[in-house]
Design an enzyme around this catalytic site. Structure first.
Site, PDB file in Angstrom:
ATOM      1  CG  ASN A 102      22.049  41.829  57.746  1.00  0.00           C
ATOM      2  OD1 ASN A 102      20.835  41.813  57.928  1.00  0.00           O
ATOM      3  ND2 ASN A 102      22.575  41.933  56.524  1.00  0.00           N
ATOM      4  CG  ASP A 159      32.569  30.142  46.892  1.00  0.00           C
ATOM      5  OD1 ASP A 159      31.804  30.259  47.878  1.00  0.00           O
ATOM      6  OD2 ASP A 159      32.226  30.432  45.732  1.00  0.00           O
ATOM      7  CB  ILE A 160      31.492  28.672  52.448  1.00  0.00           C
ATOM      8  CG1 ILE A 160      31.031  27.634  53.485  1.00  0.00           C
ATOM      9  CG2 ILE A 160      30.424  29.743  52.223  1.00  0.00           C
ATOM     10  CD1 ILE A 160      30.904  28.179  54.888  1.00  0.00           C
ATOM     11  CB  VAL A 215      30.170  34.668  53.445  1.00  0.00           C
ATOM     12  CG1 VAL A 215      29.579  34.969  54.795  1.00  0.00           C
ATOM     13  CG2 VAL A 215      30.112  33.192  53.128  1.00  0.00           C
ATOM     14  CG  ASP A 216      23.913  37.509  54.112  1.00  0.00           C
ATOM     15  OD1 ASP A 216      23.206  36.530  53.790  1.00  0.00           O
ATOM     16  OD2 ASP A 216      23.461  38.501  54.723  1.00  0.00           O
ATOM     17  CB  SER A 226      32.221  38.761  63.391  1.00  0.00           C
ATOM     18  OG  SER A 226      30.872  38.843  63.793  1.00  0.00           O
ATOM     19  CB  THR A 227      36.918  37.918  60.511  1.00  0.00           C
ATOM     20  OG1 THR A 227      36.680  37.058  59.391  1.00  0.00           O
ATOM     21  CG2 THR A 227      36.862  37.127  61.805  1.00  0.00           C
ATOM     22  N   GLY A 228      34.842  40.007  58.484  1.00  0.00           N
ATOM     23  CA  GLY A 228      34.834  40.810  57.252  1.00  0.00           C
ATOM     24  C   GLY A 228      34.291  42.190  57.548  1.00  0.00           C
ATOM     25  CB  VAL A 229      31.077  43.769  56.483  1.00  0.00           C
ATOM     26  CG1 VAL A 229      30.270  45.017  56.806  1.00  0.00           C
ATOM     27  CG2 VAL A 229      31.227  43.622  54.981  1.00  0.00           C
TER      28      VAL A 229
HETATM   29  N1  AR6 Z   1      33.101  31.671  51.091  1.00  0.00           N
HETATM   30  C1  AR6 Z   1      33.741  31.708  52.280  1.00  0.00           C
HETATM   31  N2  AR6 Z   1      34.032  32.857  52.929  1.00  0.00           N
HETATM   32  C2  AR6 Z   1      33.675  34.009  52.331  1.00  0.00           C
HETATM   33  C3  AR6 Z   1      32.995  34.063  51.085  1.00  0.00           C
HETATM   34  C4  AR6 Z   1      32.716  32.817  50.447  1.00  0.00           C
HETATM   35  N3  AR6 Z   1      32.081  32.735  49.285  1.00  0.00           N
HETATM   36  N4  AR6 Z   1      32.792  35.369  50.769  1.00  0.00           N
HETATM   37  C5  AR6 Z   1      33.321  36.108  51.767  1.00  0.00           C
HETATM   38  N5  AR6 Z   1      33.862  35.295  52.702  1.00  0.00           N
HETATM   39  P1  AR6 Z   1      31.556  38.990  55.836  1.00  0.00           P
HETATM   40  P2  AR6 Z   1      30.743  39.535  58.606  1.00  0.00           P
HETATM   41  C6  AR6 Z   1      34.574  35.623  53.958  1.00  0.00           C
HETATM   42  O1  AR6 Z   1      31.815  40.425  55.592  1.00  0.00           O
HETATM   43  O2  AR6 Z   1      32.042  40.166  58.915  1.00  0.00           O
HETATM   44  C7  AR6 Z   1      27.211  40.945  55.116  1.00  0.00           C
HETATM   45  O3  AR6 Z   1      26.886  42.034  54.307  1.00  0.00           O
HETATM   46  C8  AR6 Z   1      35.161  37.000  54.081  1.00  0.00           C
HETATM   47  O4  AR6 Z   1      36.396  37.077  53.377  1.00  0.00           O
HETATM   48  O5  AR6 Z   1      30.869  38.202  54.782  1.00  0.00           O
HETATM   49  O6  AR6 Z   1      30.133  38.580  59.597  1.00  0.00           O
HETATM   50  C9  AR6 Z   1      26.071  40.521  56.016  1.00  0.00           C
HETATM   51  O7  AR6 Z   1      24.821  40.741  55.410  1.00  0.00           O
HETATM   52  C10 AR6 Z   1      35.383  37.082  55.590  1.00  0.00           C
HETATM   53  O8  AR6 Z   1      36.575  36.405  55.940  1.00  0.00           O
HETATM   54  O9  AR6 Z   1      30.714  38.738  57.207  1.00  0.00           O
HETATM   55  C11 AR6 Z   1      26.253  41.394  57.212  1.00  0.00           C
HETATM   56  O10 AR6 Z   1      25.673  42.672  57.018  1.00  0.00           O
HETATM   57  C12 AR6 Z   1      34.215  36.258  56.151  1.00  0.00           C
HETATM   58  O11 AR6 Z   1      33.646  35.576  55.029  1.00  0.00           O
HETATM   59  C13 AR6 Z   1      27.756  41.535  57.321  1.00  0.00           C
HETATM   60  O12 AR6 Z   1      28.255  41.338  56.004  1.00  0.00           O
HETATM   61  C14 AR6 Z   1      33.131  37.078  56.819  1.00  0.00           C
HETATM   62  O13 AR6 Z   1      32.987  38.330  56.144  1.00  0.00           O
HETATM   63  C15 AR6 Z   1      28.357  40.477  58.210  1.00  0.00           C
HETATM   64  O14 AR6 Z   1      29.726  40.733  58.360  1.00  0.00           O
END
Ligand code: AR6
Length: 179
Positions: free
Chosen positions: A29, A15-16, A38-39, A128-131
């Site tokens: 975003n 967890d970062i 993560v945001d 960028s690799t999540g949502v």
């Molecule tokens: N620590 C480290 N990595 C994490 C954590 C954490 N606590 N929680 C999630 N991740 P995403 P995006 C990973 O969706 O694709 C938000 O709603 C997660 O598993 O957080 O850039 C923003 O407000 C994945 O591998 O970010 C934007 O609207 C990585 O973080 C949108 O999502 C990125 O996933 C940005 O989407």
């Protein structure tokens, strides 16, 4: 945890918001008003001072929002860091809409800003690799090349993967060490 480039690059699973570094990067975003993933975790753990600082940035520097590929810094609030660097990665639209360049820019602008702020260490999530849907496997060589460019300018660049699967995939695909 695994290290590369003479221990200047650390790769870890976790967890970062628990990672100590001068700068923690947020995959935000354009609104800078928080979100999921993560945001959400960074705003929850860091407390309301981060959102207040983001609102100030929207009022003053980026009234229409932070464009993809750019970065801004705020307080880290209660996080064990000096700054949160908010960057916006690309939304995946099939790979021919400049997504690679925008992803590299999000990392590069974050590194540049942290360097200008005097940070010696910086931690990144997998932007960028999540949502936003950027294919994880495709992100790995891009991340490795921009991190390599900047490795000599930091004591530690920390890449934090939330899932064990991403951590394992990153290690198998990384291009820091040629196989
Ligand atoms: N620590 C480290 N990595 C994490 C954590 C954490 N606590 N929680 C999630 N991740 P995403 P995006 C990973 O969706 O694709 C938000 O709603 C997660 O598993 O957080 O850039 C923003 O407000 C994945 O591998 O970010 C934007 O609207 C990585 O973080 C949108 O999502 C990125 O996933 C940005 O989407």
């Amino acid at each position: 945890m695994t290290s590369f480039l003479s221990d200047r690059v650390l790769v870890l699973q976790g967890d970062i918001t628990r990672v100590q570094a001068d700068a923690i990067v947020n995959a935000a975003n354009s609104t800078l008003m928080g979100g999921g993933g993560v945001d959400g975790a960074i705003h929850r753990a860091g407390g309301p001072a981060i959102l207040e600082a983001c609102e100030e940035i929207r009022r003053t520097i980026w009234p229409e929002g932070l464009p993809p590929g750019k970065a801004v810094a705020t307080t880290a609030g209660r996080l064990p860091a000096r700054y949160v660097i908010h960057t916006v990665g690309p939304i995946w639209r099939g790979g021919k809409q400049g997504e690679d360049e925008l992803l590299v820019s999000a990392y590069r602008e974050s590194l540049k800003l942290a360097y200008e702020l005097g940070c010696k260490s910086i931690a990144f999530p997998a932007i960028s690799t999540g949502v936003y849907g950027f294919p994880f496997e495709r992100s790995v060589p891009l991340v490795c090349s921009v991190v390599r460019e900047w490795a000599a300018s930091f004591e530690k660049i920390i890449l934090v993967f939330f899932s064990q699967r991403d951590y394992d995939l990153f290690l198998s695909l990384q291009t820091f060490e040629e196989a």
